[in-house]
Write a protein that holds these residues in place. Structure first.
Motif, PDB file in Angstrom:
ATOM      1  N   ASP A  71      16.846   6.605  13.015  1.00  0.00           N
ATOM      2  CA  ASP A  71      15.821   6.816  13.843  1.00  0.00           C
ATOM      3  C   ASP A  71      15.314   8.126  13.929  1.00  0.00           C
ATOM      4  OD1 ASP A  71      16.553   4.156  14.509  1.00  0.00           O
ATOM      5  OD2 ASP A  71      17.640   4.915  16.477  1.00  0.00           O
ATOM      6  N   GLU A  72      15.840   9.038  13.473  1.00  0.00           N
ATOM      7  CA  GLU A  72      15.207  10.468  13.398  1.00  0.00           C
ATOM      8  C   GLU A  72      14.349  10.611  12.391  1.00  0.00           C
ATOM      9  OE1 GLU A  72      15.355  12.879  15.846  1.00  0.00           O
ATOM     10  OE2 GLU A  72      16.574  11.655  16.895  1.00  0.00           O
ATOM     11  N   HIS A  88       7.333   4.340   9.783  1.00  0.00           N
ATOM     12  CA  HIS A  88       6.693   5.679   9.554  1.00  0.00           C
ATOM     13  C   HIS A  88       7.681   6.718   9.281  1.00  0.00           C
ATOM     14  CE1 HIS A  88       2.687   3.773   9.713  1.00  0.00           C
ATOM     15  NE2 HIS A  88       2.801   3.560  11.014  1.00  0.00           N
ATOM     16  N   ILE A  89       7.366   7.414   8.201  1.00  0.00           N
ATOM     17  CA  ILE A  89       8.424   8.449   8.009  1.00  0.00           C
ATOM     18  C   ILE A  89       8.132   9.649   9.270  1.00  0.00           C
ATOM     19  CG2 ILE A  89       9.099  10.440   6.508  1.00  0.00           C
ATOM     20  CD1 ILE A  89       8.118   8.421   4.302  1.00  0.00           C
ATOM     21  N   VAL A  90       8.896   9.984  10.127  1.00  0.00           N
ATOM     22  CA  VAL A  90       8.627  10.916  10.880  1.00  0.00           C
ATOM     23  C   VAL A  90       9.210  12.290  10.873  1.00  0.00           C
ATOM     24  CG1 VAL A  90       7.932   9.150  12.885  1.00  0.00           C
ATOM     25  CG2 VAL A  90      10.434   9.882  12.637  1.00  0.00           C
ATOM     26  N   GLU A  91      10.179  12.478  10.138  1.00  0.00           N
ATOM     27  CA  GLU A  91      10.927  13.666  10.045  1.00  0.00           C
ATOM     28  C   GLU A  91      11.595  13.505   8.587  1.00  0.00           C
ATOM     29  OE1 GLU A  91      11.113  16.930   9.867  1.00  0.00           O
ATOM     30  OE2 GLU A  91      10.918  16.831  11.979  1.00  0.00           O
ATOM     31  N   THR A  92      11.676  14.765   7.714  1.00  0.00           N
ATOM     32  CA  THR A  92      12.312  14.671   6.822  1.00  0.00           C
ATOM     33  C   THR A  92      13.026  16.252   6.354  1.00  0.00           C
ATOM     34  OG1 THR A  92      10.292  15.583   5.636  1.00  0.00           O
ATOM     35  CG2 THR A  92      10.594  13.269   5.232  1.00  0.00           C
ATOM     36  N   TRP A 110       6.453  14.806   1.974  1.00  0.00           N
ATOM     37  CA  TRP A 110       5.790  13.724   2.805  1.00  0.00           C
ATOM     38  C   TRP A 110       4.448  13.996   3.494  1.00  0.00           C
ATOM     39  CZ3 TRP A 110      11.050  14.313   1.463  1.00  0.00           C
ATOM     40  CH2 TRP A 110      11.789  13.419   0.819  1.00  0.00           C
ATOM     41  N   SER A 142       0.796  -1.357  -0.141  1.00  0.00           N
ATOM     42  CA  SER A 142       0.250   0.006  -0.055  1.00  0.00           C
ATOM     43  C   SER A 142       0.846   1.260   0.031  1.00  0.00           C
ATOM     44  CB  SER A 142      -0.929   0.052   1.261  1.00  0.00           C
ATOM     45  OG  SER A 142      -0.006  -0.097   2.233  1.00  0.00           O
ATOM     46  N   GLU A 143       2.049   1.165   0.234  1.00  0.00           N
ATOM     47  CA  GLU A 143       2.982   2.273   0.217  1.00  0.00           C
ATOM     48  C   GLU A 143       3.013   2.736  -1.215  1.00  0.00           C
ATOM     49  OE1 GLU A 143       4.226   4.930   1.767  1.00  0.00           O
ATOM     50  OE2 GLU A 143       4.303   3.620   3.583  1.00  0.00           O
ATOM     51  N   ASN A 144       3.400   4.331  -1.099  1.00  0.00           N
ATOM     52  CA  ASN A 144       3.718   4.995  -2.491  1.00  0.00           C
ATOM     53  C   ASN A 144       5.258   4.782  -2.562  1.00  0.00           C
ATOM     54  OD1 ASN A 144       4.393   7.321  -4.007  1.00  0.00           O
ATOM     55  ND2 ASN A 144       2.990   8.488  -3.493  1.00  0.00           N
ATOM     56  N   LEU A 154      12.544   9.183  -0.366  1.00  0.00           N
ATOM     57  CA  LEU A 154      13.078   9.185   0.797  1.00  0.00           C
ATOM     58  C   LEU A 154      14.543   8.836   1.088  1.00  0.00           C
ATOM     59  CD1 LEU A 154      11.727   9.610   3.915  1.00  0.00           C
ATOM     60  CD2 LEU A 154      11.925   7.198   3.895  1.00  0.00           C
ATOM     61  N   SER A 186       7.700   7.883  -3.455  1.00  0.00           N
ATOM     62  CA  SER A 186       8.013   8.647  -2.301  1.00  0.00           C
ATOM     63  C   SER A 186       8.977   8.016  -1.371  1.00  0.00           C
ATOM     64  CB  SER A 186       6.770   8.879  -1.399  1.00  0.00           C
ATOM     65  OG  SER A 186       6.103   7.841  -0.591  1.00  0.00           O
ATOM     66  N   ALA A 210       5.150  11.624  -6.902  1.00  0.00           N
ATOM     67  CA  ALA A 210       4.637  10.579  -5.768  1.00  0.00           C
ATOM     68  C   ALA A 210       3.391  11.383  -5.198  1.00  0.00           C
ATOM     69  CB  ALA A 210       5.928  10.716  -4.868  1.00  0.00           C
ATOM     70  N   GLN A 268      10.409   6.138  12.110  1.00  0.00           N
ATOM     71  CA  GLN A 268       9.900   5.042  13.486  1.00  0.00           C
ATOM     72  C   GLN A 268       8.975   4.327  13.029  1.00  0.00           C
ATOM     73  OE1 GLN A 268       9.621   7.990  16.715  1.00  0.00           O
ATOM     74  NE2 GLN A 268      11.925   8.244  16.792  1.00  0.00           N
ATOM     75  N   ASN A 269       8.817   3.081  13.742  1.00  0.00           N
ATOM     76  CA  ASN A 269       7.730   2.308  13.572  1.00  0.00           C
ATOM     77  C   ASN A 269       7.289   2.099  12.234  1.00  0.00           C
ATOM     78  OD1 ASN A 269       7.310   1.758  16.318  1.00  0.00           O
ATOM     79  ND2 ASN A 269       6.849   3.986  16.643  1.00  0.00           N
TER      80      ASN A 269
END
Lengths: 151, 1124
Positions: free
Chosen positions: A111-112, A118-122, B269, A74-76, A83, A79, B312, A115-116
């Motif tokens: 890690d930044e 999911h993309i948490v910071e870009t 994103w 289901s992921e794009n 990433l 993107s 995307a 997380q889990n």
């Protein structure tokens, strides 16, 4: 969702692996070997996404280094492809300043960002903020302890 | 731009790998990790690597345990240990040191300690407990970096049970002045939500505050929680839709600080994340969708820059537009956008375009027509991945007119594919298409033969199973059945006459079964010819003993007498001394039955192959044997899950709460759980039951089922009658196809096929895309709602196999039904894609909140609450609780029911001005399902019919659809008495409602409703003596340990209280640490429970005369205790 991130060299040797779902140690090696072989065998004119078991691999090559990311269907994919580029740009930004190889630093950066699964910071500067702060503190500490360091 | 960056990045790999770059090599010459990595890189064999790493591990082991090792050295050792473990060599000895490092190190060391912990340990590892104190300390540290890393590790992993210890500290951090701390606190709470949703129930308003945080980073962190929450319960967050739209507007409009840009695209994103949230919110909801149209339009416009990341975003945008309530001009723009993807020379974009197209053709098959030439090119693409994706697309647009071409393409691919997973997947799809659209018997059998040959033994067991079922159950016409079976027999005989040694085992088994059952249809052939053919299989070296069993079974059925008797005798003699017990058993059967034709006819009646076999799943006939054995001192039987638990408890600290160890799908596989499988398969095999496959591997069947059954047998495309089909395929010439397309496609401009396109491709196109345009026009008019299916099963079969709505077992069936529904009212294309139905496994959290409100509802009428039903509604794929809070419906409850406790009214379906809601009412002795059909339109609705069915429940009508016609804005109420046929954890009702709107043709739709077992459970009041007498008389039992409710002074009383309150159990007596409890299933089916507190657990033992009831009730108890 992202299942894992791998960094592999052209011989297929793992340089870094991070799993976001528990995978037994014994299964990781097989997964990495087969998955990476899939990616390495592909040419330039082929797309950067590979189906592998019930998930997809998105890979990107930087000279002799491959970054491979396993994602759910289901992921794009595109993107994630970008990433990877963002991740590598962050590494580039960090390591051009302090030239040294640190498995731990790469992990801390990752890690930044993820997380889990999911993309948490870009945002590049925010990704690096904690690490640079640690570096600064460590620098200070080292200077106090041993003035002449081989760093 | 990206090229420039990539160039500068080429230096990176050498940097990381330390290969041949003098600078870095020198700098890291002191690094032991560097040496290790270099050493490994130089090695050529796995063996050498192993030796090197073992040496390294010894070294690390020695040093970590040395008291002289400083924290600084420890940090270095940990990094090396991480590296070794990454290569697959366990370093469990260093885990404890990683925790120590996190406890005692200075900042960098501490960070590496945390890092090592997060890499080494998984969430349930017991050592993680030792980290809690460190985290607690660091959260309170004045050093922000320490707080930061504590939060980071918490948001990666944390022991579930310890959350309360740090929760207040984390919550406090939500108000921290530093954005990074607030952001990480939000992410930590997200983690808590993932692992223990109940724990963060109370801070939902704080999530809202985070969403409104002035810092964009904190806001985007909160989106993770919201995506999850909204996915589980979109209705609860509709009010946030305008906020998400505003945020997206600001992001798209470039209002974020520059450093959020990626290659000059603002926070891509984040945009993708928001678009996903919007599509969940807008799905099936017109008013919410309307809020989004403008920003979606703008997103499409803004994303013009030619960079991957903008594509995307576009992809996500297109998906969103096709998911929410449709708007025609947006759909048009999105469709054009897909064109840019698929026509792109960039292969990655083409791939994504195909993926988008696959998604959207489910809503609008005509789109495939627009891109037919590209699709055909992709079909011949040298890149297998592109080809595979194209097949996926074709699979979605298959109909009875193009099935032969598409299946041929799939089989071509299968012949070159080497990947097992792809093979399994594709073979399943081919089998499904063949079953659904086969033009004739010959093609069907040939295709299935190829499926069995190519799929080999990787094949999902349900494919041969369903094939045999299809053959044995037959269709509407006896004549047709015979023809099909005869064709299969002929085909298999000729296969066996050739070289059978190459055929996969599964295929051979199918052949054996078919020949055993149906070779008598070949009247010209003596049975001994078949027996000889079968005997050849026994001599083949490649035949597995399982296949041999099938051969012997087939021989038993053929019961030759006459010529082959000697051969049969020979065979049974050979195998009756086999080491394989199954084979020996079969040989015995063959021996006996071949000599006694009367007995044979009785045991294996020829006409009975399709009758279901009664299986005593509880093996009650063994009760005598068991009690004798117990009396003789044998240990009582423990089910495997209990044994496992006891084992794991004795081995280690177990911090996981017990529960849910029962298979949830119990009701559907009751035959196999916990009973001896061998006995069962013997009995079923003997009687020639075709479901033999499922008995053997039922657990795999269930798991794999979802993969194949993306599309149910009803299909998702409305069909024309098969009489019209055939000639068009052959007759399609390039010229004709072109104008055919033109005609069919007048509203949407089709790019005219370029003249250079060679004829061959055009021909392929016309055969591939035939029927698409005409079809959609038909369903737009709402005419055809009967999918024509060649192998339409008899109604008897369809009840059980086509209408399965148990979402736990067949997770995808829901989407299938939805799509089916879509076609009926095609003007609003609001389907649910199969990958977007994961709301089914909603964690308890969201449901709990709703349940509380259910409680509140109940209090008004001062009656015991009914629990659990909202969970059902959550899980139901057709759930549309938009108006579920509408209290007015309950006022329509019939007077005699209105005083009784009833569940919350759930909207099951709402479309075309018709709302269908339902609730169930608990009467003293029964349960009544009340269905409200409300007409929200201004006109009459006529011929309303409602049909309710269930596999596990007896449904009897109290008052049938009362009104042939329904006035505008009025409500019709139907009541159904429900009685349990056989116990199950949940009962699924499937219902069909049909009605006739004032203008247009009749409409039909299906939905499902689910009741928990608890709705049927009543207290059983009896004395201790009566209890004692009953206890001994009941044969079905189960035992399990449950978690006690801790906290109070008397955990037993507290736990019993919960069970009493939630399940209406009657506590007969409490004696010390033991208690006896009783209840019954609708008055006459008692279930007794014996509880004993033991080692901090509640050991319960349930007994009942009703099979499966103890297991189901146990599951309910587990749920009741877990949901606190």
């Amino acid at each position: 969702m992202i299942k894992f991130v791998l960094m592999v060299n052209q011989q297929g040797q793992t340089r870094l692996s991070k799993y976001y779902e528990p995978v037994e140690l014994s299964k990781r090696a097989a997964l990495e070997a087969v998955g990476v072989r899939c990616c390495l065998s592909r040419g330039k004119h082929q797309c950067s996404f590979v189906e592998y078991k019930d998930f997809k691999l998105v890979y990107r090559q930087y000279a002799a280094l491959y970054v491979v990311v396993g994602v759910t269907d289901s992921e794009n994919e595109l993107s994630i492809y970008e990433l990877i580029q963002n991740f590598v740009e962050v590494l580039d930004k960090y390591f051009s300043r302090v030239i040294m190889f640190n498995l731990d630093s790469v992990h801390i950066i990752l890690d930044e960002m993820i997380q889990n699964g999911h993309i948490v910071e870009t945002n590049k500067s925010r990704i690096l903020a904690p690490l640079t702060a640690i570096d600064k503190m460590a620098d200070g500490l080292i200077r106090e302890e041993t003035p002449k360091t081989e760093l | 731009m990206s090229d420039v960056v990539e160039k500068t990045l080429t230096a990176l790999p050498s940097l990381l790998s330390l290969d041949s770059q003098p600078g870095s090599a020198k700098l890291s010459s002191n690094s032991k990790l560097g040496n290790l990595i270099r050493g490994i890189t130089e090695l050529t064999s796995k063996h050498e690597e192993e030796k090197l790493i073992q040496r390294e591990l010894l070294l690390i082991k020695e040093q970590v345990s040395s008291p002289n090792t400083t924290m600084r050295q420890m940090k270095e050792l940990m990094v090396r240990a991480i590296y070794c473990e990454m290569l697959g060599y366990g370093v469990s000895f260093s885990y404890i040191h990683a925790i120590k490092l996190a406890q005692q190190g200075n900042v960098l060391e501490k960070r590496v300690g945390y890092l090592a912990v997060s890499l080494f340990l998984n969430e349930s590892h017991e050592l993680l407990l030792l980290l809690v104190n460190t985290v607690l300390k660091d959260l309170q540290s004045t050093n922000l970096i320490e707080v930061c890393m504590a939060l980071t590790v918490v948001s990666q992993m944390f022991p579930k049970d310890m959350i309360p210890a740090i929760l207040p500290l984390v919550e406090e951090k939500l108000n921290h002045p530093k954005e990074i701390i607030r952001r990480k606190a939000v992410l930590a709470l997200y983690k808590f939500y993932l692992i223990a949703p109940n724990q963060v129930q109370h801070i939902h308003n704080k999530f809202r505050k985070a969403l409104c945080d002035k810092d964009p980073g904190v806001m985007s962190a909160s989106l993770h929680i919201y995506l999850q929450l909204i996915q589980e319960n979109p209705e609860g967050y509709k009010d946030l839709a305008p906020s998400f739209v505003t945020i997206l507007k600001q992001v798209v409009g470039g209002k974020l600080p520059m450093d959020f840009n990626y290659h000059s695209v603002p926070a891509p994103w984040l945009q993708i994340h928001l678009l996903r949230i919007l599509s969940f919110l807008g799905k099936n909801d017109q008013s919410t969708s309307e809020i989004m149209y403008e920003i979606l339009d703008e997103s499409l416009r803004r994303a013009e820059m030619n960079h991957n990341i903008t594509y995307a975003i576009l992809y996500e945008c297109v998906k969103c537009i096709y998911t929410i309530h449709p708007k025609s001009d947006l759909l048009e723009k999105a469709a054009k956008c897909i064109g840019n993807f698929v026509l792109s020379p960039k292969i990655n974009l083409k791939y994504l375009g195909l993926k988008a197209l696959t998604y959207v053709v489910q809503q609008d098959p005509k789109l495939a027509l627009q891109h037919q030439m590209t699709i055909i090119e992709c079909l011949d693409h040298p890149d297998l991945i592109i080809k595979r994706e194209t097949l996926e697309l074709l699979f979605r647009i298959t109909n009875d007119q193009n099935v032969t071409v598409i299946v041929e393409k799939m089989l071509d691919f299968l012949r070159i594919s080497e990947d097992d997973h792809t093979t399994i997947d594709l073979v399943g799809k081919v089998a499904e298409l063949a079953e659904k659209y086969a033009p004739d018997n010959e093609w069907f059998i040939d295709t299935m033969n190829t499926v069995f040959s190519l799929g080999g033994d990787l094949l999902q067991p349900d494919i041969p199973n369903s094939f045999l079922k299809l053959l044995s159950e037959g269709f509407d016409s006896v004549e047709e059945d015979k023809k099909l079976r005869l064709f299969a027999v002929n085909s298999y005989i000729s296969l066996l006459q050739r070289d059978a040694s190459k055929l996969p085992q599964r295929f051979l088994q199918v052949i054996c079964w078919v020949l055993g059952e149906y070779s008598h249809l070949r009247e010209d052939l003596e049975p001994d010819v078949i027996v000889r053919l079968l005997a050849k299989l026994l001599d083949m070296k490649s035949s597995s003993s399982e296949t041999k069993c099938w051969v012997l079974m087939a021989m038993t059925k053929l019961c030759p007498g006459g010529a082959a008797l000697a051969l049969v005798h020979n065979v049974s003699e050979t195998y009756s001394s086999s080491l394989d017990t199954m084979l020996r058993q079969r040989a015995q059967e063959l021996e006996i039955l071949s000599q006694d034709s009367e007995l044979q006819a009785k045991v294996l009646p020829r006409s009975a192959s399709m009758e279901p076999v009664e299986v005593d799943s509880s093996l009650s006939f063994l009760d005598g044997f068991v009690s004798e054995a117990l009396a003789a001192g044998a240990a009582p039987y423990k089910p495997p899950h209990q044994r496992q638990e006891e084992l794991s408890r004795s081995k280690a600290l177990n911090l996981e709460p017990y529960g849910l160890s029962l298979p949830i799908s119990m009701s559907s596989c009751s035959i196999t759980d916990r009973q001896s499988p061998t006995l069962l398969s013997i009995s079923s095999g003997l009687s020639g039951d075709s479901t033999d496959f499922s008995h053997k591997g039922s657990s795999t069947v269930l798991k794999l089922d979802g993969v194949k059954r993306l599309w149910g047998r009803d299909g998702y495309l409305a069909q024309k009658e098969p009489t019209e089909e055939a000639p068009r395929i052959e007759a399609a010439s390039p010229v004709r196809s072109a104008d055919q397309l033109g005609n069919n496609n007048s509203q949407t401009p089709t790019p005219t096929p370029t003249p250079e396109c060679d004829q061959e491709k055009q021909q392929l196109a016309s055969s591939l895309f035939v029927g698409l345009a005409s079809q959609s026009s038909i369903c737009l008019m709402g005419k055809s709602d009967q999918p024509s299916q060649r192998f339409r099963r008899k109604t008897k079969a369809s009840g059980s196999s086509e209408q399965i709505t148990n979402p736990l077992v067949f997770p995808s069936d829901g989407s299938d039904n939805l799509l089916y529904k879509n076609l009926l009212d095609s003007p609003d294309l609001d389907g649910s894609p199969p990958e977007q139905t994961p709301g089914l496994d909603a964690p308890n959290g969201a449901c709990d909140a709703e349940e509380e409100s259910t409680d509140a509802d109940m209090k008004e009428i001062k009656t015991p609450p009914i629990r659990d039903e909202h969970v059902t509604a959550e899980a139901s794929p057709h759930h549309d609780p938009d108006r579920s809070k509408d209290p007015s419906l309950t006022s329509h409850l019939p007077a005699e029911l209105s005083a009784l406790p009833h569940s919350k009214t759930t909207t099951l379906f709402s479309k075309q001005n018709l709302d269908v809601s339902a609730c169930h009412v608990q009467k003293e002795d029964s349960v009544v399902l009340v269905v409200f059909i409300s007409n929200c339109s201004d006109s009459f609705l006529q011929q309303i019919r409602l049909q309710v069915d269930s596999e596990e429940l007896e449904v009897s009508c109290v008052s049938d659809s009362p009104s042939e016609e329904l006035k505008s804005h009025s409500v019709a109420v139907c009541q159904y008495f429900l009685t349990v046929k056989r116990p199950s954890v949940h009962f699924d009702l499937s219902a069909t409602v049909s009605w006739q709107p004032p203008a247009g043709s009749p409409l039909t739709t299906q939905f499902s409703y689910r009741l928990p077992l608890t709705a049927f459970i009543r207290a059983l009041r009896l004395s201790t003596e009566e209890y004692g007498a009953k206890w001994l008389a009941f044969s079905h039992d189960t035992k399990q340990n449950l978690t006690l409710i801790q906290g109070g002074r008397d955990p037993l009383a507290a736990t019993l209280d919960v069970l009493k309150r939630k399940l209406q159990l009657h506590v007969v007596e409490v004696i010390g640490v033991e208690a006896i409890v009783a209840c019954c299933l609708q008055q006459d089916q008692p279930c007794l429970m014996h509880c004993r507190m033991h080692a901090g657990m509640l050991a319960v033992w349930l007994r009942s005369p009703v099979p499966d009831l103890p297991d189901c009730l146990l599951y309910c108890c587990q749920r009741a205790l877990q949901e606190l």
